[in-house]
Design a protein around this motif. Structure first.
Motif, PDB file in Angstrom:
ATOM      1  N   PHE A 134       2.885  -2.796  11.342  1.00  0.00           N
ATOM      2  CA  PHE A 134       2.299  -3.355  10.114  1.00  0.00           C
ATOM      3  C   PHE A 134       3.150  -4.520   9.624  1.00  0.00           C
ATOM      4  O   PHE A 134       4.384  -4.440   9.620  1.00  0.00           O
ATOM      5  N   LYS A 135       2.489  -5.592   9.190  1.00  0.00           N
ATOM      6  CA  LYS A 135       3.163  -6.815   8.774  1.00  0.00           C
ATOM      7  C   LYS A 135       3.144  -7.028   7.269  1.00  0.00           C
ATOM      8  O   LYS A 135       3.943  -7.798   6.740  1.00  0.00           O
ATOM      9  N   ARG A 136       2.217  -6.344   6.568  1.00  0.00           N
ATOM     10  CA  ARG A 136       2.109  -6.545   5.112  1.00  0.00           C
ATOM     11  C   ARG A 136       1.983  -5.195   4.424  1.00  0.00           C
ATOM     12  O   ARG A 136       1.471  -4.226   4.994  1.00  0.00           O
ATOM     13  N   ALA A 137       2.451  -5.154   3.170  1.00  0.00           N
ATOM     14  CA  ALA A 137       2.398  -3.921   2.390  1.00  0.00           C
ATOM     15  C   ALA A 137       2.231  -4.257   0.920  1.00  0.00           C
ATOM     16  O   ALA A 137       2.789  -5.243   0.424  1.00  0.00           O
ATOM     17  N   ILE A 138       1.426  -3.452   0.223  1.00  0.00           N
ATOM     18  CA  ILE A 138       1.269  -3.558  -1.233  1.00  0.00           C
ATOM     19  C   ILE A 138       1.952  -2.351  -1.850  1.00  0.00           C
ATOM     20  O   ILE A 138       1.558  -1.208  -1.592  1.00  0.00           O
ATOM     21  N   PRO A 158       1.433   5.656   3.733  1.00  0.00           N
ATOM     22  CA  PRO A 158       2.596   6.367   4.283  1.00  0.00           C
ATOM     23  C   PRO A 158       2.915   7.599   3.437  1.00  0.00           C
ATOM     24  O   PRO A 158       3.468   7.499   2.348  1.00  0.00           O
ATOM     25  N   HIS A 159       2.566   8.748   3.951  1.00  0.00           N
ATOM     26  CA  HIS A 159       2.733  10.002   3.203  1.00  0.00           C
ATOM     27  C   HIS A 159       4.085  10.626   3.500  1.00  0.00           C
ATOM     28  O   HIS A 159       4.515  10.697   4.655  1.00  0.00           O
ATOM     29  N   SER A 184      -3.136   3.314 -17.879  1.00  0.00           N
ATOM     30  CA  SER A 184      -3.318   1.950 -18.385  1.00  0.00           C
ATOM     31  C   SER A 184      -3.458   0.938 -17.262  1.00  0.00           C
ATOM     32  O   SER A 184      -3.466  -0.274 -17.517  1.00  0.00           O
ATOM     33  N   GLY A 185      -3.535   1.438 -16.031  1.00  0.00           N
ATOM     34  CA  GLY A 185      -3.687   0.546 -14.891  1.00  0.00           C
ATOM     35  C   GLY A 185      -2.373   0.099 -14.285  1.00  0.00           C
ATOM     36  O   GLY A 185      -2.375  -0.641 -13.294  1.00  0.00           O
ATOM     37  N   GLU A 186      -1.236   0.514 -14.880  1.00  0.00           N
ATOM     38  CA  GLU A 186       0.059   0.099 -14.340  1.00  0.00           C
ATOM     39  C   GLU A 186       0.355   0.837 -13.045  1.00  0.00           C
ATOM     40  O   GLU A 186      -0.032   1.992 -12.873  1.00  0.00           O
ATOM     41  N   VAL A 187       1.028   0.163 -12.141  1.00  0.00           N
ATOM     42  CA  VAL A 187       1.409   0.737 -10.852  1.00  0.00           C
ATOM     43  C   VAL A 187       2.874   1.148 -10.936  1.00  0.00           C
ATOM     44  O   VAL A 187       3.750   0.303 -11.094  1.00  0.00           O
ATOM     45  N   ARG A 188       3.143   2.433 -10.819  1.00  0.00           N
ATOM     46  CA  ARG A 188       4.486   2.975 -11.023  1.00  0.00           C
ATOM     47  C   ARG A 188       5.200   3.201  -9.688  1.00  0.00           C
ATOM     48  O   ARG A 188       4.577   3.431  -8.648  1.00  0.00           O
ATOM     49  N   SER A 189       6.532   3.191  -9.769  1.00  0.00           N
ATOM     50  CA  SER A 189       7.370   3.367  -8.584  1.00  0.00           C
ATOM     51  C   SER A 189       7.300   4.804  -8.076  1.00  0.00           C
ATOM     52  O   SER A 189       7.037   5.735  -8.834  1.00  0.00           O
ATOM     53  N   VAL A 190       7.552   4.982  -6.776  1.00  0.00           N
ATOM     54  CA  VAL A 190       7.573   6.293  -6.139  1.00  0.00           C
ATOM     55  C   VAL A 190       8.847   6.402  -5.309  1.00  0.00           C
ATOM     56  O   VAL A 190       9.561   5.427  -5.092  1.00  0.00           O
ATOM     57  N   HIS A 191       9.131   7.612  -4.838  1.00  0.00           N
ATOM     58  CA  HIS A 191      10.351   7.842  -4.080  1.00  0.00           C
ATOM     59  C   HIS A 191      10.163   7.497  -2.607  1.00  0.00           C
ATOM     60  O   HIS A 191       9.050   7.349  -2.120  1.00  0.00           O
ATOM     61  N   PHE A 192      11.286   7.369  -1.896  1.00  0.00           N
ATOM     62  CA  PHE A 192      11.325   7.092  -0.453  1.00  0.00           C
ATOM     63  C   PHE A 192      10.548   5.827  -0.080  1.00  0.00           C
ATOM     64  O   PHE A 192       9.882   5.769   0.952  1.00  0.00           O
ATOM     65  N   ALA A 193      10.659   4.788  -0.917  1.00  0.00           N
ATOM     66  CA  ALA A 193       9.902   3.563  -0.654  1.00  0.00           C
ATOM     67  C   ALA A 193      10.366   2.878   0.624  1.00  0.00           C
ATOM     68  O   ALA A 193       9.546   2.436   1.446  1.00  0.00           O
ATOM     69  N   GLN A 194      11.679   2.770   0.819  1.00  0.00           N
ATOM     70  CA  GLN A 194      12.180   2.065   1.993  1.00  0.00           C
ATOM     71  C   GLN A 194      11.833   2.811   3.276  1.00  0.00           C
ATOM     72  O   GLN A 194      11.496   2.189   4.291  1.00  0.00           O
ATOM     73  N   GLU A 195      11.909   4.153   3.251  1.00  0.00           N
ATOM     74  CA  GLU A 195      11.569   4.935   4.435  1.00  0.00           C
ATOM     75  C   GLU A 195      10.090   4.763   4.791  1.00  0.00           C
ATOM     76  O   GLU A 195       9.722   4.668   5.967  1.00  0.00           O
ATOM     77  N   ARG A 196       9.227   4.696   3.774  1.00  0.00           N
ATOM     78  CA  ARG A 196       7.787   4.487   4.027  1.00  0.00           C
ATOM     79  C   ARG A 196       7.546   3.130   4.685  1.00  0.00           C
ATOM     80  O   ARG A 196       6.761   3.007   5.640  1.00  0.00           O
ATOM     81  N   LEU A 197       8.224   2.095   4.167  1.00  0.00           N
ATOM     82  CA  LEU A 197       8.027   0.751   4.712  1.00  0.00           C
ATOM     83  C   LEU A 197       8.561   0.651   6.145  1.00  0.00           C
ATOM     84  O   LEU A 197       7.952  -0.013   6.991  1.00  0.00           O
ATOM     85  N   ARG A 198       9.668   1.296   6.413  1.00  0.00           N
ATOM     86  CA  ARG A 198      10.219   1.256   7.771  1.00  0.00           C
ATOM     87  C   ARG A 198       9.296   1.947   8.776  1.00  0.00           C
ATOM     88  O   ARG A 198       9.175   1.517   9.920  1.00  0.00           O
ATOM     89  N   GLU A 199       8.647   3.025   8.347  1.00  0.00           N
ATOM     90  CA  GLU A 199       7.698   3.700   9.229  1.00  0.00           C
ATOM     91  C   GLU A 199       6.511   2.794   9.540  1.00  0.00           C
ATOM     92  O   GLU A 199       6.035   2.735  10.684  1.00  0.00           O
TER      93      GLU A 199
END
Length: 444
Positions: free
Chosen positions: A412-416, A291-292, A391-406
């Motif tokens: 889509f039923k699952r998201a990483i 989700p871009h 170091s392989g860590e996965v960092r937070s990004v902005h507009f996470a909820q808007e991406r998931l709602r799209e």
């Protein structure tokens, strides 16, 4: 008395020097310093005296939005065009800039009155031929084949159109300057004076800008600072889709995009870009949905990776729509932190649809698409986004909820996602991860 001054100007960045230099000290370009003579003149300019006042005494002016005739383009501009707004549209030759603006002029002239189309590259007969193909025939669309700035400004004051289109700004020249059209001094002066007059008369203006071989706007960088909005027209010339992206917008959010389909009758807007980019996805190994978002509305894109056994000593790293240097970092992290080796494989990454993605939120999608291709195992209908650290860590990004709602809106039923972005949404299973190894475990 007019004072003449001679100096040398870099044609790449606009840096000026009183003497010639082989290499520009500002941008590092070689043999880009060109001698220019300028005659400083204030004729034709209106001086308006203002006084400083406290911020709370300045009244906020409510912007009245004017429609371009394309709903998606209005959205990308923040709701439409504002009176006096200066917009710069840039794109490669043949991408469809003149076609888009001719269609905008057609709709604008019917809604708001006469439109002045200044052509410096094409003859009126060529424009009439294109207009016939696009079925553009408004009597309020005035074509003016002129490149002299003073003539254009005089006509602008006489006609007072509802919209001005200049195709292109690199073809204009001012009589007060001795340099040739397209030079740094001419582009800067013409853009500034056009902007000044259009804001005085409350006339919005579209300026068409040429791009250089690197794909960025030709001319000095100050050109982008003068205008209110910068639009990039992207896409493959021989494909039927086009993307207009707002990279700067003083009257709305930047990063929003409008998607068009090129047809024999011109450009048609795509109302649902996410469905458009995913309509031919087959879900093979290496295919991931990302989700871009750079503006306020996310768009679902397909990120593809292909890994094959290297034929040469040095493996190839090729990308389309993604930074190859960023890919090298991701492959190094996968090798060190997840033991996914690609040192003997050619790696190819493609963002489907001709869209260029620069935000770091695509890192996790690219990494898992590479892993999926290496393991030859499909990821499935998973929504994936997150920034990847060294170091392989996965960092937070902005507009996470808007991406998931799209993603939820398109089934889509699952998201990483990064653990810091994990939210509860009904109908969507959100899997939060802290490290790249955790994300890989979910797909293999």
């Amino acid at each position: 008395m007019k004072k003449e001054k001679t100096y040398f100007v870099c044609q790449e960045c606009g840096y000026s020097s009183p003497k010639w230099l082989g290499r520009c000290p500002s941008c590092g370009a070689w043999n880009s310093m060109v001698e220019e003579k300028e005659i400083r003149s204030l004729s034709g300019r209106v001086e308006i005296k203002t006084t400083p006042k406290p911020l709370h005494l300045w009244e906020e002016q409510r912007a009245i939005r004017l429609s371009t005739g394309f709903e998606s383009l209005d959205y990308a501009l923040g709701g439409g065009i504002v009176k006096g707004q200066v917009l710069l549209l840039a794109g490669e030759p043949g991408i469809g800039k003149s076609t888009l603006l001719l269609q905008v002029c057609e709709g604008f002239s019917k809604l708001y009155g006469p439109v002045l189309y200044v052509s410096g590259e094409e003859s009126p007969s060529q424009i009439a031929l294109r207009a016939k193909r696009l079925r553009v025939g408004s009597e309020s669309l005035l074509v003016f084949p002129e490149t002299n700035l003073e003539e254009i400004l005089q006509t602008l004051r006489e006609e007072r159109p509802s919209l001005l289109v200049v195709d292109s700004v690199q073809t204009l020249y001012s009589s007060s300057l001795e340099s040739s059209p397209g030079s740094v001094a001419q582009v800067r002066e013409c853009t500034f004076r056009l902007s000044e007059v259009c804001k005085e008369l409350n006339i919005p203006v579209f300026l068409v800008g040429q791009v250089n071989k690197e794909g960025v706007l030709a001319g000095p960088k100050v050109l982008e600072h003068i205008v209110d909005t910068v639009l990039y027209f992207e896409g493959e010339r021989f494909n039927f889709y086009r993307v207009v992206k707002a990279v700067k917008n003083r009257f709305g959010e930047s990063g929003n995009m409008a998607v068009f389909r090129m047809t024999g009758q011109g450009l048609e807007e795509v109302q649902e870009p996410s469905a458009f980019f995913l309509q031919e996805r087959v879900g093979s190994p290496g295919s991931v949905v990302f989700p871009h978002t750079e503006g306020s509305k996310p768009v679902l894109l397909e990120v593809q990776a292909l890994t094959i056994q290297a034929l040469y000593t040095t493996p190839q790293r090729k990308t389309q729509g993604f930074d190859p240097n960023r890919l090298a970092l991701i492959l190094a992290v996968l090798e060190k932190e997840a033991k996914v080796f690609t040192r003997d494989r050619d790696v190819f990454v493609n963002v489907v649809g001709g869209v260029s993605v620069e935000e770091p939120a695509v890192d996790l999608a690219v990494a898992l698409s590479v892993v999926s291709s290496v393991k030859d195992k499909p990821v499935g209908d998973l929504l994936i986004f997150g920034e990847l650290g060294l170091s392989g860590e996965v960092r937070s990004v902005h507009f996470a909820q808007e991406r998931l709602r799209e993603g939820l809106r398109f089934g889509f039923k699952r998201a990483i996602v990064p653990e810091g972005c994990r939210v509860e949404l009904q109908g969507l299973e959100v899997l939060g991860v802290r490290h790249i190894r955790e994300a890989i475990e979910f797909i293999i």
